[in-house]
Design a protein around this motif. Structure first.
Motif, PDB file in Angstrom:
ATOM      1  N   PHE A   5      38.295  47.455  55.656  1.00 31.45           N
ATOM      2  CA  PHE A   5      39.527  46.781  56.050  1.00 31.45           C
ATOM      3  C   PHE A   5      39.868  45.770  54.962  1.00 31.45           C
ATOM      4  O   PHE A   5      39.027  44.948  54.584  1.00 31.45           O
ATOM      5  N   LEU A   6      41.100  45.814  54.464  1.00 32.49           N
ATOM      6  CA  LEU A   6      41.574  44.828  53.506  1.00 32.49           C
ATOM      7  C   LEU A   6      42.438  43.815  54.233  1.00 32.49           C
ATOM      8  O   LEU A   6      43.373  44.185  54.958  1.00 32.49           O
ATOM      9  N   THR A  48      46.259  44.887  55.182  1.00 31.23           N
ATOM     10  CA  THR A  48      47.103  45.511  54.158  1.00 31.23           C
ATOM     11  C   THR A  48      46.560  46.850  53.691  1.00 31.23           C
ATOM     12  O   THR A  48      47.226  47.561  52.952  1.00 31.23           O
ATOM     13  N   GLY A  49      45.356  47.185  54.111  1.00 34.82           N
ATOM     14  CA  GLY A  49      44.800  48.465  53.717  1.00 34.82           C
ATOM     15  C   GLY A  49      43.611  48.848  54.566  1.00 34.82           C
ATOM     16  O   GLY A  49      42.911  47.992  55.112  1.00 34.82           O
ATOM     17  N   LEU A  50      43.394  50.148  54.695  1.00 39.07           N
ATOM     18  CA  LEU A  50      42.263  50.672  55.442  1.00 39.07           C
ATOM     19  C   LEU A  50      41.878  51.996  54.804  1.00 39.07           C
ATOM     20  O   LEU A  50      42.705  52.885  54.649  1.00 39.07           O
ATOM     21  N   CYS A  51      40.626  52.102  54.386  1.00 39.80           N
ATOM     22  CA  CYS A  51      40.162  53.372  53.830  1.00 39.80           C
ATOM     23  C   CYS A  51      38.732  53.610  54.274  1.00 39.80           C
ATOM     24  O   CYS A  51      38.007  52.676  54.623  1.00 39.80           O
ATOM     25  N   LEU A  72      35.734  46.036  39.440  1.00 38.00           N
ATOM     26  CA  LEU A  72      37.169  45.760  39.513  1.00 38.00           C
ATOM     27  C   LEU A  72      37.510  44.340  39.075  1.00 38.00           C
ATOM     28  O   LEU A  72      38.697  44.002  38.948  1.00 38.00           O
ATOM     29  N   LEU A  73      36.493  43.501  38.855  1.00 42.36           N
ATOM     30  CA  LEU A  73      36.756  42.136  38.421  1.00 42.36           C
ATOM     31  C   LEU A  73      37.578  42.128  37.135  1.00 42.36           C
ATOM     32  O   LEU A  73      37.326  42.909  36.211  1.00 42.36           O
ATOM     33  N   GLY A  74      38.563  41.259  37.103  1.00 47.77           N
ATOM     34  CA  GLY A  74      39.435  41.179  35.939  1.00 47.77           C
ATOM     35  C   GLY A  74      40.643  42.078  36.019  1.00 47.77           C
ATOM     36  O   GLY A  74      41.530  42.013  35.162  1.00 47.77           O
ATOM     37  N   THR A  75      40.722  42.933  37.041  1.00 43.24           N
ATOM     38  CA  THR A  75      41.878  43.811  37.213  1.00 43.24           C
ATOM     39  C   THR A  75      42.826  43.230  38.255  1.00 43.24           C
ATOM     40  O   THR A  75      42.454  42.357  39.052  1.00 43.24           O
ATOM     41  N   ALA A  76      44.061  43.738  38.263  1.00 38.34           N
ATOM     42  CA  ALA A  76      45.044  43.293  39.253  1.00 38.34           C
ATOM     43  C   ALA A  76      44.578  43.619  40.664  1.00 38.34           C
ATOM     44  O   ALA A  76      44.881  42.892  41.613  1.00 38.34           O
ATOM     45  N   ALA A  77      43.816  44.706  40.829  1.00 41.11           N
ATOM     46  CA  ALA A  77      43.343  45.109  42.155  1.00 41.11           C
ATOM     47  C   ALA A  77      42.415  44.071  42.753  1.00 41.11           C
ATOM     48  O   ALA A  77      42.391  43.866  43.971  1.00 41.11           O
ATOM     49  N   ALA A  78      41.623  43.391  41.926  1.00 41.11           N
ATOM     50  CA  ALA A  78      40.711  42.361  42.432  1.00 41.11           C
ATOM     51  C   ALA A  78      41.471  41.128  42.883  1.00 41.11           C
ATOM     52  O   ALA A  78      41.037  40.417  43.786  1.00 41.11           O
ATOM     53  N   ARG A  79      42.610  40.870  42.263  1.00 47.20           N
ATOM     54  CA  ARG A  79      43.408  39.702  42.642  1.00 47.20           C
ATOM     55  C   ARG A  79      44.231  39.963  43.892  1.00 47.20           C
ATOM     56  O   ARG A  79      44.385  39.099  44.745  1.00 47.20           O
ATOM     57  N   ARG A  80      44.769  41.182  44.013  1.00 44.26           N
ATOM     58  CA  ARG A  80      45.529  41.538  45.207  1.00 44.26           C
ATOM     59  C   ARG A  80      45.775  43.043  45.223  1.00 44.26           C
ATOM     60  O   ARG A  80      46.494  43.569  44.366  1.00 44.26           O
ATOM     61  N   THR A  81      45.173  43.727  46.166  1.00 48.17           N
ATOM     62  CA  THR A  81      45.407  45.154  46.353  1.00 48.17           C
ATOM     63  C   THR A  81      46.485  45.346  47.409  1.00 48.17           C
ATOM     64  O   THR A  81      46.378  44.825  48.518  1.00 48.17           O
ATOM     65  N   ASP A  82      47.521  46.086  47.055  1.00 55.16           N
ATOM     66  CA  ASP A  82      48.628  46.331  47.984  1.00 55.16           C
ATOM     67  C   ASP A  82      48.397  47.561  48.849  1.00 55.16           C
ATOM     68  O   ASP A  82      48.886  47.636  49.977  1.00 55.16           O
ATOM     69  N   ALA A  83      47.688  48.557  48.315  1.00 54.04           N
ATOM     70  CA  ALA A  83      47.474  49.807  49.036  1.00 54.04           C
ATOM     71  C   ALA A  83      46.209  50.466  48.512  1.00 54.04           C
ATOM     72  O   ALA A  83      45.824  50.269  47.351  1.00 54.04           O
ATOM     73  N   CYS A  84      45.557  51.227  49.375  1.00 48.61           N
ATOM     74  CA  CYS A  84      44.366  51.959  48.947  1.00 48.61           C
ATOM     75  C   CYS A  84      44.229  53.217  49.793  1.00 48.61           C
ATOM     76  O   CYS A  84      44.752  53.295  50.906  1.00 48.61           O
ATOM     77  N   TYR A  85      43.563  54.198  49.231  1.00 46.51           N
ATOM     78  CA  TYR A  85      43.196  55.366  50.038  1.00 46.51           C
ATOM     79  C   TYR A  85      41.968  56.020  49.423  1.00 46.51           C
ATOM     80  O   TYR A  85      41.628  55.779  48.264  1.00 46.51           O
ATOM     81  N   THR A  86      41.284  56.848  50.222  1.00 48.21           N
ATOM     82  CA  THR A  86      40.088  57.554  49.780  1.00 48.21           C
ATOM     83  C   THR A  86      40.385  59.037  49.742  1.00 48.21           C
ATOM     84  O   THR A  86      40.882  59.599  50.718  1.00 48.21           O
ATOM     85  N   ASP A 119      52.445  48.064  56.093  1.00 47.36           N
ATOM     86  CA  ASP A 119      51.536  47.325  55.212  1.00 47.36           C
ATOM     87  C   ASP A 119      50.301  48.143  54.855  1.00 47.36           C
ATOM     88  O   ASP A 119      49.742  48.005  53.768  1.00 47.36           O
ATOM     89  N   GLY A 120      49.839  48.952  55.795  1.00 44.48           N
ATOM     90  CA  GLY A 120      48.642  49.751  55.573  1.00 44.48           C
ATOM     91  C   GLY A 120      48.693  51.000  56.431  1.00 44.48           C
ATOM     92  O   GLY A 120      49.300  51.008  57.503  1.00 44.48           O
ATOM     93  N   CYS A 121      48.070  52.064  55.956  1.00 45.37           N
ATOM     94  CA  CYS A 121      48.095  53.330  56.691  1.00 45.37           C
ATOM     95  C   CYS A 121      46.803  54.084  56.435  1.00 45.37           C
ATOM     96  O   CYS A 121      46.281  54.068  55.315  1.00 45.37           O
ATOM     97  N   TYR A 122      46.281  54.720  57.487  1.00 45.13           N
ATOM     98  CA  TYR A 122      45.086  55.546  57.334  1.00 45.13           C
ATOM     99  C   TYR A 122      45.272  56.821  58.154  1.00 45.13           C
ATOM    100  O   TYR A 122      45.621  56.768  59.337  1.00 45.13           O
ATOM    101  N   THR A 123      45.051  57.969  57.531  1.00 48.74           N
ATOM    102  CA  THR A 123      45.169  59.254  58.212  1.00 48.74           C
ATOM    103  C   THR A 123      43.815  59.697  58.714  1.00 48.74           C
ATOM    104  O   THR A 123      42.856  59.767  57.936  1.00 48.74           O
TER     105      THR A 123
END
Length: 252
Positions: free
Chosen positions: A40-41, A26-29, A72-86, A192-196
């Motif tokens: 890799f997520l 679902t993600g790659l950064c 990130l504990l306690g945040t929505a991102a720790a429970r499920r990250t839908d997208a990420c980038y660097t 689902d995921g994209c990396y440039t």
């Protein structure tokens, strides 16, 4: 360091056998400090591993997002990250995590959250037809490195946004209107995921959807590799992925 096989098999097991429609990657950064290494997520959005593409090894084994990024504990991102980038505009890079209608910016060098968590709409001006994107995005990537523009993907639609000017520069349209080479592939229905890639001046993007991946050239609007199963485009991992002693489920 741990060899990639068993861990990546567990990370990607859903791509071939899981019942969830959100499967595969679902993600790659990129890693902010180690050249040639990538996060890799997994398909559950809550599992990640750090992979060294040069050495073909897992540097940090599969584990929860909270384990790899404790702030990130306690945040929505720790429970499920839908997208990420660097980001590329700073020497060490910042990570952006999107989870539902929430977004945050994380400095992995200092180990602190810089912005958020807050509603996506607080940081990105998604209005009018773009309002749905404030409710959540599936993937984010720049059209090419270091220029401040980003593609945002939601379902089978996309828009381009200028983070410097804080405005939509290309309106919401079907994915295939912007990237016609996706027509007739699984990616036309959503990414689902994209990396440039950042080693070339033009736009080349690794795309992930439904357990498949492909390297897409957005200048020529054609796939350089794929679409194919993840194991076919990452042959160095093939033997490990099919090894009989490998695990069969994501470790949670």
């Amino acid at each position: 360091m741990t060899r990639s096989g068993d861990l990546i098999l567990r990370l990607l097991a859903e791509a071939s056998s899981g019942p969830s429609p959100d499967r595969g990657v679902t993600g790659l950064c990129r890693h902010a400090e180690q050249e040639g290494t990538f996060w890799f997520l997994g398909g559950d959005g809550a599992t990640a591993l750090l992979y060294d593409a040069v050495e073909d090894t897992v540097v940090r084994p599969a584990g929860s997002i909270g384990r790899h990024w404790p702030p990130l504990l306690g945040t929505a991102a720790a429970r499920r990250t839908d997208a990420c980038y660097t980001t590329y505009h700073r020497p060490n890079g910042y990570h952006w995590f999107f989870a539902g209608d929430q977004v945050l910016q994380y400095d992995s060098v200092k180990g602190v959250v810089l912005q958020g968590p807050c509603p996506v709409g607080d940081l990105f001006r998604f209005t009018g037809e773009a309002a749905d994107f404030a409710r959540g995005v599936d993937a984010v990537c720049p059209p090419a490195p270091r220029d401040g523009l980003f593609w945002f993907f939601r379902g089978d639609r996309a828009l381009q946004y200028d983070t410097r000017e804080g405005r939509v520069t290309e309106p919401v349209r079907p994915l295939t209107a912007y990237w016609p080479g996706l027509a007739g592939t699984v990616f036309a229905n959503g990414i689902d995921g994209c990396y440039t890639t950042h080693h070339l001046p033009g736009g080349r993007h690794w795309l992930f959807a439904d357990g498949l991946t492909g390297l897409y050239d957005s200048v020529r609007h054609a796939f350089v590799y794929g679409p194919a199963a993840f194991t076919e485009l990452f042959p160095a991992l093939r033997e490990d992925l099919v090894s009989p002693h490998a695990g069969s489920a994501i470790s949670r």
